[in-house]
Enzyme design. Structure first.
Site, PDB file in Angstrom:
ATOM      1  N   VAL A 205       0.858  -1.186   0.000  1.00 13.14           N
ATOM      2  CA  VAL A 205       0.000   0.000   0.000  1.00 13.14           C
ATOM      3  C   VAL A 205       0.894   1.235   0.000  1.00 13.14           C
ATOM      4  O   VAL A 205       1.816   1.345   0.812  1.00 13.14           O
ATOM      5  CB  VAL A 205      -0.898  -0.006   1.266  1.00 13.14           C
ATOM      6  CG1 VAL A 205      -1.685   1.288   1.374  1.00 13.14           C
ATOM      7  CG2 VAL A 205      -1.831  -1.210   1.257  1.00 13.14           C
ATOM      8  N   CYS A 206       0.634   2.169  -0.903  1.00 12.78           N
ATOM      9  CA  CYS A 206       1.453   3.392  -0.972  1.00 12.78           C
ATOM     10  C   CYS A 206       1.284   4.220   0.300  1.00 12.78           C
ATOM     11  O   CYS A 206       0.165   4.552   0.702  1.00 12.78           O
ATOM     12  CB  CYS A 206       1.039   4.239  -2.167  1.00 12.78           C
ATOM     13  SG  CYS A 206       1.759   5.888  -2.119  1.00 12.78           S
ATOM     14  N   ILE A 207       2.394   4.589   0.898  1.00 15.74           N
ATOM     15  CA  ILE A 207       2.344   5.293   2.180  1.00 15.74           C
ATOM     16  C   ILE A 207       1.730   6.684   2.058  1.00 15.74           C
ATOM     17  O   ILE A 207       0.914   7.092   2.895  1.00 15.74           O
ATOM     18  CB  ILE A 207       3.744   5.350   2.843  1.00 15.74           C
ATOM     19  CG1 ILE A 207       3.639   5.928   4.252  1.00 15.74           C
ATOM     20  CG2 ILE A 207       4.739   6.140   2.017  1.00 15.74           C
ATOM     21  CD1 ILE A 207       4.853   5.672   5.107  1.00 15.74           C
TER      22      ILE A 207
ATOM     23  N   ALA B 111      -1.911   6.309   1.484  1.00 20.43           N
ATOM     24  CA  ALA B 111      -2.524   5.724   2.687  1.00 20.43           C
ATOM     25  C   ALA B 111      -2.700   6.778   3.776  1.00 20.43           C
ATOM     26  O   ALA B 111      -3.736   6.828   4.446  1.00 20.43           O
ATOM     27  CB  ALA B 111      -1.685   4.563   3.197  1.00 20.43           C
TER      28      ALA B 111
END
Lengths: 141, 130
Positions: free
Chosen positions: B77-79, B82
């Protein structure tokens, strides 16, 4: 391509921008990928078509909608060695726009005594198709 | 073939996550390698364990988590995406002083470089989204 391909050979990455800058987050988050991706020293190009051409409009003001104007970032792309911004001519025309409505985006050409050159390259829809066909990785936003 | 998958939309509103799941599952069953599934934009919402869909509907988060457990799949998941949308793991929870975290089993939070790396290291990057 084989399983043990050479990771050192740069791949051709094309970021396709198809949406207007503020109605959805796609344009902003596309730009974030481009900036991070620049560190990987790949062969990077950006394409602007459909409503994506609005991302490059000069004189964007966003105070009325309470959102951050991120358009100055496009002008900084040259510093990240992102120097190929292909803009589709038909998409501009369909929206009553010309290249004169777009920001003046330049890069310094290290192979030509750091001469400033335009990053925006106007291409036809047919040429855009050829550019896309020539890529290894196409990320569409 | 070595494949990477990019999921750009959240569950239920768009079919993108369903299609990406079905594609990933089919590719793995055919013996292909999935280098990574990367979740970006609203796609990060696939990675919260707090979703409670109706019992007679599919639970996409659970499906992804089960697939990850079965095939040792990398669900990233892209930080940045997110953080905007309230998807946190324990580390991010502590770092930002939040009172809980919601990352689902099998998912991990990492940077956009993981997407670029997936593009470089895979033979095909397959995008699901608008």
């Amino acid at each position: 391509m084989s399983e043990d391909m050479d990771d050192d050979v740069a791949k051709k990455f094309l970021y396709v921008n198809r949406k207007a800058p503020y109605g959805t987050i796609y344009a902003l988050e596309s730009l974030e990928v481009v900036l991070i991706g620049a560190a990987f020293e790949q062969d990077v190009s950006l394409a602007f078509l459909d409503d994506g051409v609005y991302q490059l409009i000069d004189g964007q003001k966003t105070t009325g909608i309470g959102m951050k104007n991120f358009s100055p970032t496009y002008k900084a792309l040259g510093d990240y060695e992102v120097t190929k911004l292909y803009v589709e001519k038909e998409s501009l025309e369909e929206r009553g726009l010309t290249v004169d409505d777009l920001m003046d985006i330049v890069y310094e050409d290290e192979d030509d005594d750091w001469e400033e050159k335009p990053s925006i390259r106007l291409v036809s829809r047919a040429e855009m198709a050829e550019i896309m066909a020539d890529q290894d990785v196409v990320l569409s936003f | 073939m070595k494949l990477a998958v990019l999921v750009n939309e959240g569950p239920y509103t768009h079919q993108a996550s369903d299609s990406a799941y079905q594609f990933t599952k089919a590719a793995l069953e055919k013996g292909h390698e999935i280098f990574r599934v990367f979740f970006y934009h609203d796609g990060v919402n696939n990675g919260t364990r707090f979703t409670v869909p109706p019992q007679d509907d599919r639970n996409l988060q659970v499906l992804w988590s089960e697939l990850a457990a079965k095939y040792n799949l990398d669900l990233t998941v892209c930080i940045a995406a997110a953080q905007r949308r309230g998807i946190l793991d324990e580390g991010e929870m502590k770092r930002h002083g939040k009172d809980g975290n919601n990352i689902a089993p099998g998912f991990r939070i990492s940077g956009l470089g993981q997407l670029i790396e997936a593009g470089i290291k895979s033979e095909r990057l397959v995008t699901f989204g608008d």
